[in-house]
Scaffold this active site. Structure first.
Site, PDB file in Angstrom:
ATOM      1  CE  LYS A   1     -29.267  29.807  25.711  1.00 41.64           C
ATOM      2  NZ  LYS A   1     -28.003  29.514  26.430  1.00 41.64           N
TER       3      LYS A   1
ATOM      4  CD  GLU B   1     -37.392  34.078  26.302  1.00 43.96           C
ATOM      5  OE1 GLU B   1     -38.345  34.107  25.509  1.00 43.96           O
ATOM      6  OE2 GLU B   1     -36.617  33.104  26.407  1.00 43.96           O
TER       7      GLU B   1
ATOM      8  CB  SER C   1     -23.687  23.584  26.800  1.00 51.43           C
ATOM      9  OG  SER C   1     -23.094  24.332  27.849  1.00 51.43           O
TER      10      SER C   1
END
Ligand SMILES: *Cc1c(COP(=O)(O)O)cnc(C)c1O
Length: 412
Positions: free
Chosen positions: A104, A126, A395
């Site tokens: 991310k 968010e 990930s």
């Protein structure tokens, strides 16, 4: 040591044939938002295109990735796992080793740099499980931006360590008390804040979702995963993999991996959350359950959405918070319809089993999300020949999931 022949390449944008200038990927994507948001999306689109055409912007992002994020992340040959499965050779792209423990940060840093370039000093974001909130808070504090993260109060109670991390990073976490007090309510509130404060604020969106240009921006910033992995596979094995596998929540890590191999003869496989199984109806497999997964609009974009006959959004379930969402990025819907990528699922149980297998053969505790991709490799490898190659995108790391894993596996 980093591979000296491997450069973190400039991100290429506009080379893919999608989206078109209206933000469509075939029948999917677009901008399903109130009229008031359109000027802000237009401003963002222009600023993004200018930034990506500017070598200084690209150089700044690349330098940050090399000196801060820890890029390039390595590709690891999973020798003992491959031997145990007895078929294909498995390689892991190690996004779990990126700063903050997942992919991310690639997107958060890219968008935060863009915000800075646009002269916006205030970040709005968010978060559901808190991972994107932490990445946004991290990028904001690095670049000296003010950061406000909207989070459902139910999620805040469930994800206290991430709430604390964000606060420690100097971010304001704003509890959302509307609706089900979870991610989709937090997205609505963040959008509202953005529109109200658009002159000073930048909305930092966390996955390959939302109205155009967000799915394109997130894809481009995450494509560093696939571009690096392609070169690393060539350097380390002298060839490309037969299959590239990634888990699909909103779809950002998968689309980033897939784009590196888009023009190659490599099978692209996305793995959704099968939860308690398709039959149970408790899952987040938007593509695999034709009873509920149909094209529809959710949060600004047209894609596959889990919905009942009246178009009511279904409640989803997954053991991994990051895959637990009723819609999926529009480019995945397009790749599926055009059969460039294929989508399957792993259940909670399969993901938990794969997590243990990987931990015990390779010494890597993967995130629950990533373990869905590992589960697909575990299923496929035995029936493939020993000279075939599977690349799995790992990930993220599993530290954030230890509580859940211990509870699910009844370890004490
Ligand atoms: C958030 C997250 C995901 C799911 O998001 P995508 O946008 O589908 O990539 C997957 N893995 C990890 C480790 C995450 O934190």
């Amino acid at each position: 040591m980093a591979d000296p022949t491997l450069k973190t390449e400039f991100i290429k944008t506009g080379t893919a044939n999608v989206p078109n200038e209206r933000g469509y990927y075939g029948d999917f994507g677009g901008r399903f938002v109130p009229e008031t948001i359109i000027p802000a999306l237009d401003e963002l689109t222009v600023a993004y295109q200018e930034a990506m055409a500017d070598p200084d912007f690209q150089q700044r992002l690349m330098n940050l990735h090399q000196t801060y994020t820890g890029r390039p992340t390595p590709v690891t040959y999973a020798k003992r796992l491959s031997e145990q499965l007895g078929g294909a050779q498995i390689y892991l792209k190690r996004e779990d080793l990126a700063h903050t423990g997942a992919h991310k940060i690639n997107n958060a840093l890219g968008q935060a740099l863009l915000a800075q370039r646009m002269g916006k000093k205030r970040i709005v974001a968010e978060t559901g499980a808190g991972q994107h909130g932490v990445a946004s808070a991290t990028a904001s504090s690095l670049l000296g931006l003010e950061c406000h993260v909207y989070m459902g109060s139910v999620d805040m109670a469930r994800q206290q360590p991430n709430v604390f991390r964000m606060k420690l990073l100097g971010t304001e976490v704003i509890p959302v008390e509307s609706g089900t007090r979870t991610l989709k309510d937090a997205i609505n509130e963040a959008m509202r804040d953005w529109v109200t404060n658009v002159r000073s604020s930048f909305y930092l969106l966390g996955s390959a979702l939302g109205p155009h240009p967000y799915p394109m921006i997130v894809r481009d910033f995450q494509s560093v995963i696939g571009m690096e992995a392609r070169q690393q596979m060539l350097n380390q094995t002298g060839r490309l993999p037969d299959v590239a596998i990634a888990c699909v929540g909103g779809g950002s890590n998968a689309i980033g991996l897939f784009h590196g191999f888009r023009d190659d003869d490599v099978d692209l496989i996305g793995v959704e959350a099968g939860g308690h199984g398709i039959e149970s109806g408790e899952h987040a497999a938007r593509f695999a359950d034709p009873r509920y997964g149909r094209p529809g609009v959710l949060q600004g974009t047209r894609s596959y959405v889990l919905q009942n006959a009246d178009g009511q959004i279904m409640n989803t379930h997954s053991v991994s918070a990051g895959l637990d969402y009723a819609s999926v990025g529009p480019e995945h819907a397009y790749l599926r319809d055009t059969e460039r990528a294929f989508y399957t699922l792993a259940t909670d149980q399969e993901a938990l089993a794969a997590l243990q297998t990987l931990a015990q053969t390779e010494g890597i505790i993967a995130a629950l999300e990533s373990s869905h991709a590992v589960a697909e490799a575990v299923k496929r490898a035995p029936s493939m020949s020993k000279d075939s190659v599977i690349l799995v995108n790992l990930s993220g790391r599993g530290d954030k999931d230890l509580g859940t894993i211990m509870k699910e596996l009844k370890i004490d």
